[in-house]
Design an enzyme around this catalytic site. Structure first.
Site, short mmCIF file in Angstrom:
data_model
loop_
_atom_site.label_atom_id
_atom_site.label_comp_id
_atom_site.label_asym_id
_atom_site.label_seq_id
_atom_site.Cartn_x
_atom_site.Cartn_y
_atom_site.Cartn_z
N ASN A 117 37.54 -67.94 -51.57
CA ASN A 117 36.09 -68.11 -51.41
C ASN A 117 35.33 -66.79 -51.44
O ASN A 117 34.13 -66.76 -51.15
CB ASN A 117 35.78 -68.87 -50.11
CG ASN A 117 36.19 -68.08 -48.87
OD1 ASN A 117 36.91 -67.09 -48.95
ND2 ASN A 117 35.73 -68.53 -47.71
N HIS A 142 30.97 -60.75 -50.67
CA HIS A 142 31.79 -61.38 -49.63
C HIS A 142 33.25 -61.03 -49.89
O HIS A 142 33.85 -61.48 -50.88
CB HIS A 142 31.60 -62.91 -49.66
CG HIS A 142 32.48 -63.65 -48.69
ND1 HIS A 142 32.87 -64.95 -48.89
CD2 HIS A 142 33.04 -63.28 -47.51
CE1 HIS A 142 33.63 -65.36 -47.89
NE2 HIS A 142 33.76 -64.35 -47.04
N HIS A 196 32.91 -61.42 -40.01
CA HIS A 196 33.02 -62.72 -39.32
C HIS A 196 34.45 -63.09 -38.96
O HIS A 196 34.72 -64.24 -38.64
CB HIS A 196 32.36 -63.84 -40.15
CG HIS A 196 32.77 -63.91 -41.59
ND1 HIS A 196 31.86 -63.81 -42.62
CD2 HIS A 196 33.97 -64.11 -42.17
CE1 HIS A 196 32.48 -63.94 -43.78
NE2 HIS A 196 33.77 -64.13 -43.53
N ASN A 197 35.37 -62.13 -38.97
CA ASN A 197 36.73 -62.35 -38.44
C ASN A 197 37.09 -61.13 -37.59
O ASN A 197 37.69 -60.18 -38.09
CB ASN A 197 37.75 -62.50 -39.57
CG ASN A 197 37.75 -63.87 -40.21
OD1 ASN A 197 37.05 -64.76 -39.78
ND2 ASN A 197 38.55 -64.05 -41.24
N SER A 209 21.80 -70.12 -50.08
CA SER A 209 22.22 -69.46 -48.86
C SER A 209 20.98 -69.13 -48.02
O SER A 209 19.85 -69.32 -48.47
CB SER A 209 22.98 -68.17 -49.19
OG SER A 209 24.10 -68.42 -50.02
N HIS A 212 29.06 -68.73 -39.83
CA HIS A 212 29.19 -67.73 -40.90
C HIS A 212 29.04 -68.32 -42.29
O HIS A 212 29.12 -67.59 -43.28
CB HIS A 212 30.53 -67.01 -40.80
CG HIS A 212 31.69 -67.72 -41.47
ND1 HIS A 212 32.02 -69.02 -41.19
CD2 HIS A 212 32.58 -67.30 -42.41
CE1 HIS A 212 33.06 -69.38 -41.92
NE2 HIS A 212 33.42 -68.36 -42.68
#
Length: 482
Positions: free
Chosen positions: A204, A236, A330-331, A386, A405
């Site tokens: 992704n 991303h 986001h991790n 988005s 997220h």
């Protein structure tokens, strides 16, 4: 609402509680509308929220965001804060792709001017930005240089001329996680990362060109440098094979620690160690190092985007105006200070597929954003757009300064592939007005818009909850995938 043996109490239109039961140390809390909850209950994500609530030292609630779906140990879209004195750190609460995150680049380009050149630009970006499984970047790191990346993060890129001071300023944590120790990263992990710096990866991960379609919060949009009709760029990506290997290495360490100390966890994927233990401290040092690799990776990708756009469109840096709005992971697991049960405490916040959403006035924000709050990016699917949001005060009260997220998967990758048999995803995206460049048709079929929840509905939940405030909606113009 009841799902299998999970009892859900609807606290408000967009919050649900899972009461303590069977060894849970705290209740579960999930942010979702009733419609989104009907998607969530299709997999085991709620059971994972309950499992996380068993972890030693967990405080307040085990939290699920509206994009929540099944993951390794923790659900993706899960948040949990641990007391630093007696709590634990769990790799399952961070994920394999350590510090995977999103960077938004703004520009001086307006969509009507850019559109005629879009096919040429997309082809150049697909050619110049390495993507896909096994992709190799232009940077070849020596072992000593690798150690500098692992400790320096985005700041390492400044020394090479691949980043500006502004890039670093507008990156979460100043582009560098403290406490990183290259010695806590195995030789196998370092080897995997030697030639992957500056690569997008697969799955992704994406590079996307969007148009700012609508502005909801003009003051924040102005602070972020966004305006209606503007072309912006999303990147991303994460820590690639290096981060994956760090996670894999420490899962074995944590499993041994969990057995040795007879920690009561209901799922072996929640293997963990006390934060203050040798094993816990070493994992946190390796985690910070992998996180710094991810920051440096996104910085090099952003630099490639800048150079490619300027070259293809024959524009100087001032005219192109491609600048970092913000870069946020986001991790992660981060030491932070939060008010819990009426008193301020030092905690370790696990965010697995969840991003920071710090409100106006927070001391960690860049000065330019302190009046409006931290930029928050919620990418949707590649066909429906988005959102940019701003962190809001409710996040500190309800979710340890966190929000979702992304839109969140509602179909497995296998199910998505099956659903498009005999269909052309490229043709469908073209019909939607989105150019797509992708190395793998299999990857593209896994990422169809229908595989994800509708991002507008997800964003409405966090906006109504007061966790983050809508700033702008972005419409996809072109997507580049591995």
């Amino acid at each position: 609402m009841r799902f299998e043996e999970i009892s859900l109490s609807q606290v408000s239109e967009i919050t649900w509680e899972i009461p303590r039961t069977d060894g849970m140390l705290v209740p579960g809390l999930v942010f979702a509308s009733r419609e989104i909850m009907e998607d969530i209950v299709r997999d085991q994500a709620l059971r994972q929220v309950m499992n996380v609530a068993h972890l030693p030292g967990i405080l307040y609630r085990s939290i699920g965001m509206p994009d929540i779906h099944w993951g390794y140990g923790f659900p993706i879209g899960g948040v949990a804060a641990m007391d630093v004195a007696d709590g634990v750190i769990s790799p399952g609460g961070v994920g394999y792709d350590i510090n995977c995150g999103v960077r938004l680049l703004r520009s001086n380009l307006e969509t009507p001017t850019l559109r005629p050149r879009l096919p040429e630009l997309v082809a150049a970006l697909h050619r110049e930005v390495p993507s896909g499984v096994g992709s190799r970047g232009a940077v070849r790191l020596t072992p000593p240089e690798m150690d500098k990346v692992l400790t320096g993060g985005s700041r390492w890129a400044v020394s090479r001329g691949n980043a500006t001071g502004e890039d670093v300023e507008f990156t979460e944590s100043g582009g560098r996680l403290p406490g990183a120790d290259p010695g806590a990263v195995s030789d196998v992990a370092k080897k995997r990362g030697l030639d992957q710096l500056g690569t997008l990866g697969a799955g992704n991960h994406f590079l996307e060109i969007d148009e700012v379609e609508e502005v909801f919060f003009p003051e924040a949009a102005a602070a972020y440098g966004l305006f209606q009709g503007q072309a912006v760029f999303f990147v991303h990506s994460g820590s690639r094979g290096l981060g994956y290997q760090v996670c894999d290495d420490y899962l074995d360490v944590m499993a041994a620690y969990t057995r040795k100390h007879a920690l009561n966890v209901p799922d072996r994927q929640l293997a963990c160690a006390h934060i203050g233990s040798d094993e816990g401290r070493r994992y946190l040092s390796g985690l910070a190092a992998a996180g710094n690799y991810a920051f440096a990776n996104r910085q090099l990708l952003a630099h490639l985007v800048r150079e490619t756009v300027e070259r293809v469109l024959r524009l100087g840096p001032r005219d192109a105006g491609i600048r970092t709005v913000y870069d946020v992971g986001h991790n992660n697991a981060k030491f932070e200070s939060h008010v819990v049960d009426g008193r301020r405490r030092d905690v370790l916040v696990h965010r697995k597929g969840a991003t920071r959403a710090f409100p106006p006035g927070h001391p960690e924000l860049p000065a330019a954003y302190r009046d409006v709050g931290q930029p928050v990016f919620i990418p949707g699917d590649m066909g429906r757009g988005s959102f940019v949001l701003a962190g809001a005060p409710g996040a500190m009260r309800q979710s340890f300064g966190s929000t979702c997220h992304g839109a969140g998967r509602r179909m497995s990758r296998t199910s998505a592939r099956r659903s498009v048999r005999g269909k052309s995803v490229f043709a469908e995206m073209e019909r939607r007005g989105v150019l797509v460049a992708c190395t793998s048709r299999k990857t593209l079929s896994e990422e169809i818009p229908e595989a994800y929840k509708e991002v507008g509905a997800v964003v409405d939940v966090v906006d109504r909850a007061g966790i983050a405030r809508k700033v702008a909606r972005l419409r996809p113009l072109a997507v580049i995938k591995g």
